[in-house]
Design a protein around this motif. Structure first.
Motif, PDB file in Angstrom:
ATOM      1  N   MET A   2      -8.053   3.400  -2.572  1.00 51.31           N
ATOM      2  CA  MET A   2      -8.938   4.349  -2.764  1.00 51.31           C
ATOM      3  C   MET A   2      -9.212   4.339  -4.376  1.00 51.31           C
ATOM      4  N   GLY A   3     -10.390   3.774  -4.651  1.00 52.98           N
ATOM      5  CA  GLY A   3     -10.566   3.539  -5.992  1.00 52.98           C
ATOM      6  C   GLY A   3      -9.299   3.183  -6.877  1.00 52.98           C
ATOM      7  N   ASP A   4      -8.895   3.659  -8.001  1.00 56.86           N
ATOM      8  CA  ASP A   4      -7.857   3.385  -8.780  1.00 56.86           C
ATOM      9  C   ASP A   4      -6.639   4.639  -8.492  1.00 56.86           C
ATOM     10  N   PHE A   5      -6.825   5.304  -7.511  1.00 55.73           N
ATOM     11  CA  PHE A   5      -5.964   6.466  -7.242  1.00 55.73           C
ATOM     12  C   PHE A   5      -4.960   6.130  -6.317  1.00 55.73           C
ATOM     13  N   SER A   6      -5.197   5.663  -5.072  1.00 59.46           N
ATOM     14  CA  SER A   6      -4.038   5.527  -4.141  1.00 59.46           C
ATOM     15  C   SER A   6      -4.160   4.069  -3.560  1.00 59.46           C
TER      16      SER A   6
END
Length: 878
Positions: free
Chosen positions: A659-663
């Motif tokens: 999830m994007g660079d988040f998870s």
């Protein structure tokens, strides 16, 4: 024979079977997967039963493992002897309908003589008494001396568990020498002396035990071998016990250092050192596999081991917490073979530290309870503590029976050990009954296991509809050629878009249709050998195997489930950011209506923390992060930083959801394309479900919208009821609360004045009991504060008095007893008095000599209970 360390033996075993074209599987978790018959993995073959039974296809027809195991059946003997242990490693090689006796025996012989260089003249073997095939292989193919081949009976050389696959064994022994023997000329394997040490068991699974007790030949024969690593370490290092092998001796020495004692000098201290050493190994591996201390199941086993180790640390004179420090030695000696120990080091230490601290608290609590109980016993002139009470201290507070005995001895008291043993046995019987004899169930086959090809391909990440032939139909656990209108059953397709339950996400619902009928899918689950079972009923028409049908996943439910699933990934990362890296997923449930997320955390999550967590999750939703999913090998995924879930086993090729660079997490579930599709995230509750495990329940998307609508309706109803506007609702509610408080205060004042006016009439009814004035009375509808106040007023008005009053409210009775200082000197005791009075009305209670209270439920007995006050008081004041 060259001396070898434990890690070298393990490495050579793995290397040998890799050369023999075996798939080298990593040790499975100590937590059994889909096996209700076991609490903890206790053998090398236990995690592989699904392969032996045909429920699943193994990654390769020949496998080898070094499996970590826990056995606690004789925990009381651990430490007492130098042989027993709770944790051990089992090396094994397995064949699933590939090679059989000849290869298994030759592999074993080659490994121990060529790789370990064990002296052949020290080796003996046993075979089942009627297994001529194994005997001939040892004698004629291996060339093993006939005089050192021993035939033994069913008890020694035949393996079976209930019904199902079973077979004869061949065991390999090491001759430790005449000094260990019984002196008998015919001493050989099978003798009860300590001369011959069995170290490798080769099980030839060639029969199936039927319900009538007969044995039929299996079509597909299997090999299951097991060799204890620690036992082999004893042989290769020429030591007598597992506590002397290199890796375990390191822990022995460190424990001795903490205790400031030398191992081998004092039998009492040695016992405690062995217990601590063994248990810390078990504890570290159990926590590393995601087990947490609790009062039931495997969590209780962990807690028991932890507390037993901590208790023996105290007996050794170690005052401060030390078990978490011992973990360092476990990791130093075993971390290379079991990297999960290294990865979870801080977490393992944290759990141990908290449990040690809790035990210190319960230990003191148990001491206080025992002291109070002994004081009451001495007042009654009793000398023996009941087994029931001693067991409660043991079971509830982890209070060792030996410590109970020691304290009682100092007070001139004893404990009913026979009664304690009965309570212990009763608990064991309850545990056995609850667990049941389910070993046979582990081998039970379902109808799909009879089929060679039932695997279903899942193609539902981006598609919700697909055409596919029906492979299998199952009705009432039987294979069927068709399913007709109103019949319940299971359908397996060649390809499907229905997601089968897994990773915490529930299975899809929807319909399977064709021009011939409609099948309503109520659930989708994983089945045998990679099959996906669509469970439901035939709404109309008829399906036959081979029919081409179309899948129709319920899109609305799928989207709602995906919203919740994608939200859990964001939540997991946010929880680590807010609470700390020790947070790990301990369980989850994702369905279309809500999400439930369990985490390892050791204290309640505060309201402020929950608010921060909820805000951060919503921020990531509003950021519209792109959600990508791709498959890759496990090594690439880890290099990419993908989070693997605690205790989960992954194949070589995994699916990574980012999830994007988040998870970034390993996950096979269904997800959205963008976090903005989640809509909104709202935490509904936070609670503790076990020691060190917290649960967050939350909702997303349309569920949040419906939640807001419900709240809006409540606010609307409140504004109508309180006759005010929404923006004035809080002020109006506060106003009503303050008015109620004022009215309650005025009412209490009126009641007090009325009670004072009635006091003189009540006092006139006082009764003289051996020079003490007893006053009793009954009230109705009075709160506890008023009842206590009435009792105090009556006592203060009459010297040398005992007052007992009762109040009936909401079909319950409250008793209050209060005693003046003069009456106490004469022997009156409010706590003992009110306890006996309450019993008459089916209640209990107690308290101090000057003031006590109790509750009861039988309002018809209140008058009789009060009338016994005189009789009970007479026994106190004489």
């Amino acid at each position: 024979m060259k001396k070898m360390g434990i890690n070298e033996i393990r490495s050579k075993f793995t290397e040998f079977f890799r050369e023999k074209d075996h798939y080298i599987a990593k040790s499975h978790s100590l937590i059994p997967s889909d096996d209700k018959s076991l609490l903890l993995i206790n053998s090398g073959m236990a995690p592989l039963k699904k392969y032996f039974s045909g429920l699943e296809t193994p990654p390769k027809a020949r496998m080898s493992t070094v499996q970590k195991c826990i056995r606690t059946g004789d925990i009381e003997n651990v430490g007492v002897t130098a042989r027993h242990a709770t944790f051990f490693e089992m090396m094994g090689n397995f064949s699933f309908a590939d090679y059989f006796k000849e290869e298994a025996i030759q592999y074993a012989w080659e490994f121990i003589t060529k790789y370990l260089n064990m002296p052949e003249e020290k080796l003996w073997v046993t075979v089942y008494e009627s297994d001529d095939e194994a005997y001939d292989i040892w004698k004629n193919i291996v060339g093993f001396p006939e005089e050192r081949i021993v035939r033994l009976g069913k008890e020694d050389n035949f393996w079976e568990i209930g019904l199902g696959p079973c077979g004869p064994c061949s065991e390999i022994y090491f001759d430790k020498g005449e000094s260990y023997g019984c002196g008998c000329e015919d001493c050989k394997p099978g003798c009860d002396c300590d001369r011959y040490l069995e170290f490798w068991n080769l099980v030839f699974t060639q029969f199936n035990k039927e319900e009538d007790g007969s044995y039929s030949e299996l079509k597909n024969k299997n090999i299951d071998t097991g060799m204890g690593l620690e036992r082999m370490g004893c042989i290769m290092q020429e030591v007598d016990t597992i506590f002397e092998v290199d890796t375990i001796d390191r822990i022995i020495q460190k424990t001795s250092e903490y205790a400031n004692k030398k191992y081998g000098e004092d039998p009492v201290s040695d016992k405690s050192i062995r217990i601590v050493t063994d248990h810390i190994r078990s504890v570290a591996f159990m926590i590393g596999d995601g087990i947490l201390p609790s009062n039931e199941g495997r969590g209780y086993v962990l807690r028991r081991l932890l507390r037993r180790a901590a208790r023996h640390g105290k007996l050794l004179g170690i005052e401060n917490a030390f078990l978490n420090k011992l973990v360092d030695v476990v990791i130093e000696t075993s971390g290379e073979a079991y990297p999960e120990l290294v990865e979870k080091e801080a977490y393992i230490k944290k759990v141990i530290s908290i449990e040690e601290e809790k035990f210190a608290e319960t230990l003191q609590q148990g001491l206080d309870i025992l002291k109070k109980h002994t004081e009451e016993m001495q007042e009654r002139g009793e000398k023996i503590v009941s087994g029931e009470h001693a067991f409660k201290l043991y079971d509830t507070y982890g209070f060792p029976i030996d410590l109970t005995e020691e304290i009682l001895m100092e007070e001139g008291l004893k404990v009913d050990l026979e009664g304690f043993d009965k309570e212990m046995e009763a608990q064991k019987n309850r545990a056995r009954a609850a667990r049941g004899n389910q070993e046979g169930e582990a081998w039970k086959e379902d109808p799909l296991s009879e089929l060679d090809d039932v695997e279903s391909k899942f193609d539902g990440y981006s598609n919700l509809e697909i055409n596919s032939p029906i492979k299998v139909i199952v009705i009432d656990s039987e294979l069927s050629d068709n399913i007709e209108s109103n019949q319940k059953g299971e359908i397996i397709l060649e390809e499907t878009t229905f997601y089968a339950n897994g990773g915490g996400q529930v299975g899809d619902k929807g319909q399977i249709t064709s021009e011939n009928g409609i099948f309503e899918v109520e659930d989708t689950v994983k089945g045998t050998n990679g099959s996906i079972k669509h469970i439901g009923f035939m709404k109309e028409g008829k399906f036959n195997t081979g029919d081409i049908v179309q899948t129709h996943v319920n899109k609305s439910l799928r989207m709602d489930a995906a919203r919740n699933h994608s939200a859990t990934h964001i939540l997991h990362k946010v929880l680590k950011d807010v609470l700390g890296e020790h947070v790990n997923q301990a369980g989850s449930l994702v369905d279309p209506y809500r999400l439930r997320f369990d985490i390892t955390h050791f204290e309640q999550i505060t309201k402020d923390e929950l608010k921060t967590i909820e805000n951060l999750v919503n921020e990531k939703i509003f950021e519209s992060l792109t959600i990508n999913a791709e498959t890759m090998n496990i090594k690439e995924a880890k290099e990419k930083g993908a989070v693997a879930l605690f205790g989960e086993k992954y194949r070589e090729v995994v699916r990574v959801v980012q999830m994007g660079d988040f998870s970034t997490e390993l996950c096979g579930g269904t997800h959205l394309e963008n976090t903005s599709q989640i809509g909104l995230f709202k935490i509904i509750s936070e609670s503790g479900i076990a020691a060190g495990v917290r649960r967050i329940e939350a909702i997303t998307g349309r569920a949040v919208y419906n939640h807001l609508l419900a709240k809006e309706q409540i606010i609307s109803d409140l504004t109508d009821t309180l006759k005010t506007k929404e923006d004035n609702l809080f002020a109006r509610a506060n106003q009503i609360v303050e008015e109620n408080k004022k009215m309650e205060k005025e009412l209490h004042s009126i009641q007090s004045k009325m009670n004072m006016q009635m006091a003189d009439d009540i006092i006139e009814q006082k009764v003289d009991v051996n020079g003490v004035n007893l006053i009793t009375n009954k009230y109705e509808g009075m709160d506890m504060d008023s009842l206590r106040e009435v009792a105090d007023n009556l006592r203060d008005k009459v010297e040398n008095s005992v007052v007992v009053v009762a109040n009936i409210s909401d079909d319950k009775i409250n008793f209050v007893a209060t005693v003046s200082s003069e009456a106490i000197k004469k022997g009156a005791h409010a706590g003992n008095l009110v306890r006996e009075i309450a019993k008459i009305a089916g209640g209990k209670g107690g308290g101090r000599p000057n003031m006590a209270q109790a509750g009861a439920s039988d309002i018809n007995m209140v008058d009789k209970a009060l009338s016994t006050a005189k009789e009970i008081l007479e026994t106190q004041v004489k």
